[in-house]
Design an enzyme around this catalytic site. Structure first.
Site, PDB file in Angstrom:
ATOM      1  N   CYS A  13      31.162  49.295  21.540  1.00 30.62           N
ATOM      2  CA  CYS A  13      29.864  48.712  21.860  1.00 30.62           C
ATOM      3  C   CYS A  13      30.035  47.233  22.149  1.00 30.62           C
ATOM      4  O   CYS A  13      31.147  46.696  22.084  1.00 30.62           O
ATOM      5  CB  CYS A  13      28.879  48.910  20.714  1.00 30.62           C
ATOM      6  SG  CYS A  13      29.330  47.985  19.225  1.00 30.62           S
ATOM      7  N   CYS A  16      31.967  44.821  19.948  1.00 30.22           N
ATOM      8  CA  CYS A  16      33.429  44.742  20.044  1.00 30.22           C
ATOM      9  C   CYS A  16      33.875  43.618  20.978  1.00 30.22           C
ATOM     10  O   CYS A  16      35.014  43.144  20.884  1.00 30.22           O
ATOM     11  CB  CYS A  16      33.998  46.068  20.547  1.00 30.22           C
ATOM     12  SG  CYS A  16      33.606  47.485  19.503  1.00 30.22           S
ATOM     13  N   ASP A 425      24.812  20.306  55.428  1.00 25.09           N
ATOM     14  CA  ASP A 425      25.602  19.454  56.309  1.00 25.09           C
ATOM     15  C   ASP A 425      25.277  19.861  57.746  1.00 25.09           C
ATOM     16  O   ASP A 425      24.875  20.998  57.996  1.00 25.09           O
ATOM     17  CB  ASP A 425      27.087  19.651  56.015  1.00 25.09           C
ATOM     18  CG  ASP A 425      27.965  18.881  56.983  1.00 25.09           C
ATOM     19  OD1 ASP A 425      27.744  17.677  57.148  1.00 25.09           O
ATOM     20  OD2 ASP A 425      28.868  19.509  57.577  1.00 25.09           O
ATOM     21  N   ASP A 624      31.123  22.656  55.264  1.00 22.55           N
ATOM     22  CA  ASP A 624      32.345  23.340  55.701  1.00 22.55           C
ATOM     23  C   ASP A 624      33.543  22.421  55.845  1.00 22.55           C
ATOM     24  O   ASP A 624      34.630  22.876  56.167  1.00 22.55           O
ATOM     25  CB  ASP A 624      32.109  24.041  57.041  1.00 22.55           C
ATOM     26  CG  ASP A 624      32.104  23.058  58.210  1.00 22.55           C
ATOM     27  OD1 ASP A 624      31.651  21.907  58.026  1.00 22.55           O
ATOM     28  OD2 ASP A 624      32.569  23.437  59.301  1.00 22.55           O
ATOM     29  N   ASP A 628      32.926  17.357  52.715  1.00 22.96           N
ATOM     30  CA  ASP A 628      31.822  17.973  51.973  1.00 22.96           C
ATOM     31  C   ASP A 628      32.233  18.389  50.561  1.00 22.96           C
ATOM     32  O   ASP A 628      31.380  18.704  49.738  1.00 22.96           O
ATOM     33  CB  ASP A 628      31.306  19.223  52.714  1.00 22.96           C
ATOM     34  CG  ASP A 628      30.744  18.882  54.082  1.00 22.96           C
ATOM     35  OD1 ASP A 628      30.117  17.827  54.210  1.00 22.96           O
ATOM     36  OD2 ASP A 628      30.940  19.684  55.010  1.00 22.96           O
TER      37      ASP A 628
END
Length: 744
Positions: A13, A16, A425, A624, A628
């Site tokens: 369960c 654990c 951006d 990208d 950035d």
């Protein structure tokens, strides 16, 4: 830092989870340890070896094995399938023995304890003992292991409940005079039926859990098993593991591309939907990159292997999805903390129930005491609580991957749904990131070729996307350029250097102003170009303005629609760029953005994100480029466009394998659906236990309410986990575009 992935056995369960995590974290060198109860796996980051980790888990009373390859994963899946069928068999055997006994009892046909009836009951006692050994043995062994390691889990509850029922019934059968006549009830059939129901529930839960990992199985299944290599002029098929870097491979129509590489001969179209989520095939020619696992549609081509084994894009995607599925958001860690004290709390409630009925209950108080105590132990279900979060995370991360969205961890999945501001951006995010030269306007005796000659010479040392547009235009016009000396990039301004003995400056109006150069009448022209979403750049030679060039970066076809989706969800959209304000505002008008932060130096982008966070906003940053990366890391959630640089992708929490901003809206939609599902699961698990345990304890009895039958409690406990897993599996049918009102 190395990561070890383990298969964990013996977890009964959610309670654990904490025990296994504590065992792993106790090993010297472990930095992070995360256990996924839904998948029964653990991810451990640090310097500890797999052998040390396995030893620690074993010492804690559980089983562990390292998962190193696809073969190990397949072996784990085979073992789980065998366990599933074993649970079904055990449920069937227990049901075949227990169900007829229960029906006979309901019909009032059970024989008495005296005379010949005792023989019948001794047979029943033996059969039910067989059920406890064959179908319920794992509960008793698990309970003993937990006891030895000073823990308690679901096995403890089931073993105590059913074991007590059998032991009490045996006592009544062997020495009936020790028990008041009114309390001489036998519960052999209840123990058998409870074991049958719990095993059946476990099997149904395993079957449902298997569906949650279908996304990762599909990803693994995309990897081809063999590749056709060209060695010594001959083509031959070899196992994919034997393909080396730099080898030449043949890919025929209809075949999966074996590894990452570049086409060196031929043309084709490739279905990259497994990578991007987009169904349209992409044309490929010589020097184009291809990705392992994608499907070659038409042409035959030769390629050179650039990334193999664990370094391929597909392998990295599988690993990222796995890590995300094993990670825990804040809401999941809260559930784990509650689950860690759940079983001890239930044991205390069971003891209090036992004492209350024994001291204050009506006759036959011993029977009432036994039934209520057993029912409390049986109905309590820490499994549902422990499964609520990880099962939804697994499905949510898998659903995101199907849509070309790679989520690094569960925390990012949870936070994305709470974003109220998204910062974009401009170049490569809102626009295509492939600028083209649109204007060349020389003055003071220079012609267009001369101006472009100087501009290309000074830009050859620059890595800016605008520089490539200038160089490409020069190539197309057949203009050659000389070497540049003393080249220097001026951050946020432009570039400078010496070309053929002339001091050349090339950049924005600020660069000209810093060097005391007056652009004159070109200022008006530059403003007009900027208003038309073009980026103007001034060129000066020997301290005098020489001309103006302009570059335009086309806006992505779906940027406006994607931004409209974000705004429709109540999200503030901000355009952040180092470009001049006029150009930035022109782009913003086109795509429907009203907030613009322009003329920002690369190092200032993270500061602008921090300023928005200072206003109390939850900020997502989409970019990208290398510049950035700090802003992506600073944002609450960083989104990297997958077509961008590796640095941006490594800095981001979420990677969008498509270049489309629809991925941002899709990620937010998946996040909100997943978090909503987690809350539903947790609510169901909490309500089930908060209501079920008191009813099982008999709180309604003094008010003429019913006592809960232990068999009904067993059925409810078994079905609670199935309900949680089934609810999580509804996410598999979630479609972010349709739900968010965008294109299906």
């Amino acid at each position: 830092m190395p990561t070890v992935r383990l298969s964990i056995g013996g977890m009964a369960c959610a309670g654990c989870v904490g025990a296994v995590e504590d065992a792993l974290k106790s090993v010297p060198g472990v930095e992070v340890a995360s256990v996924n109860f839904a998948e029964h796996t653990a991810e451990v980051t640090g310097e500890a070896t797999a052998e040390e980790l396995i030893k620690a888990v074993t010492a804690a009373g559980y089983e562990a094995a390292e998962l190193r390859s696809a073969a190990d994963e397949e072996e784990k899946e085979v073992a789980e399938q065998a366990h599933y069928h074993r649970l079904l068999r055990q449920a069937l055997v227990a049901g075949v023995i227990g169900l007829p006994l229960m029906l006979v009892g309901w019909l009032g046909l059970m024989p008495p304890l005296e005379g010949a009836g005792r023989v019948f009951w001794f047979v029943v006692a033996g059969l039910s003992l067989f059920v406890l050994w064959y179908a319920g043995g794992r509960f008793f062994s698990g309970a003993w292991k937990s006891f030895v390691n000073h823990n308690a889990n679901m096995d403890t509850l089931v073993a105590l409940g059913t074991g007590t029922a059998w032991a009490y019934s045996s006592l009544v059968l062997l020495w009936p005079t020790l028990v008041p006549e009114s309390a001489r009830h036998l519960y052999f059939e209840a123990a058998a039926i409870i074991i049958a129901l719990i095993n059946l529930g476990g099997a149904l839960e395993m079957r449902a859990r298997g569906k949650t990992s279908e996304a990762i199985k599909r990803l693994i299944g995309l990897a081809p098993k063999t590749a056709r290599v060209v060695r010594e002029g001959r083509e031959q098929d070899v196992p994919i593991e034997e393909v080396g870097l730099g080898e030449t491979l043949r890919v025929r129509p209809g075949e999966k591309i074996p590894v990452d590489g570049v086409i060196i001969d031929g043309r084709t179209t490739v279905d990259e939907s497994m990578l991007t989520g987009e169904p349209m095939p992409v044309s490929k020619a010589v020097d184009d990159e291809v990705v392992g696992g994608t499907l070659n549609k038409r042409g035959s081509f030769l390629m050179q292997a650039k990334h193999v084994g664990a370094d391929t894009a597909l392998a990295r995607i599988v690993e990222m999805v796995r890590q995300a599925q094993n990670s825990k958001p804040a809401i999941g860690r809260l559930a784990d903390r509650i689950a860690s004290v759940f079983v001890p709390s239930v044991l205390i409630i069971a003891v209090l129930t036992c004492l209350a009925w024994y001291n204050f209950g009506p006759e036959p108080r011993i029977s009432y005491m036994l039934v209520t105590t057993m029912t409390v132990l049986i109905i309590a279900c820490p499994c549902a609580l422990g499964l609520a979060t990880p099962i939804a995370i697994m499905v949510g991360v898998g659903k995101a991957a199907e849509n070309g969205i790679l989520i690094r961890n569960g925390e990012a999945l949870q936070r994305a749904g709470s974003l109220d501001t998204v910062v974009l951006d401009k170049t490569g995010t809102v626009t295509e990131g492939r600028p083209a030269l649109t204007a060349v306007e020389p003055i003071h005796g220079l012609d267009e070729a001369g101006l472009l000659h100087l501009a290309a010479a000074i830009e050859q040392g620059s890595e800016h996307p605008l520089a490539e547009a200038v160089l490409q235009a020069a190539r197309e016009r057949g203009i050659e350029w000389p070497a540049v000396e003393d080249f220097a990039a001026v951050e946020g301004r432009g570039v400078r250097g010496c070309v053929e003995g002339h001091e050349v400056l090339f950049g924005n109006a600020k660069l000209m102003a810093d060097n005391g150069i007056e652009p004159g009448g070109l200022v008006t022209r530059a403003e007009a170009l900027a208003f038309d979403a073009q980026t103007p750049m001034f060129l000066a030679m020997d301290g005098r303005i020489a001309g103006l060039l302009a570059v335009s970066d086309p806006i992505k076809a779906d940027s406006r629609e994607a931004i409209a989706r974000l705004r429709a969800e109540g999200i503030r959209v901000v355009l952040l760029t180092g470009d001049n304000r006029a150009t930035a505002e022109a782009v913003a008008r086109t795509v429907g953005v009203s907030d613009v932060i322009a003329e920002v130096l690369p190092g200032e982008k993270a500061d602008k994100v921090a300023a928005l966070q200072g206003e109390g906003r939850v900020v997502g940053m989409v970019g990208d480029g290398i510049n950035d990366a700090p802003a992506l890391a600073r944002a609450d959630v960083g989104f990297a466009i997958g077509t961008g640089t590796d640095v941006a992708i490594e800095s981001a929490d979420i990677t969008l394998m498509r270049g489309s901003l629809h991925g941002v809206a899709d990620a937010i939609a998946v996040s909100r659906a997943t978090v909503r599902n987690i809350k539903q699961n947790l609510f169901g698990a909490f309500i089930y236990n908060v209501v079920g345990i008191p009813v099982a304890a008999g709180v309604l009895y003094p008010f003429d309410g019913p006592l809960l039958n232990p068999v009904i409690a067993g059925a409810a406990m078994a079905l609670s986990s199935v309900t949680v897993v089934s609810n999580a599996n509804r996410l598999r049918f979630f479609q972010p575009r349709v739900r968010s009102g965008g294109r299906p």
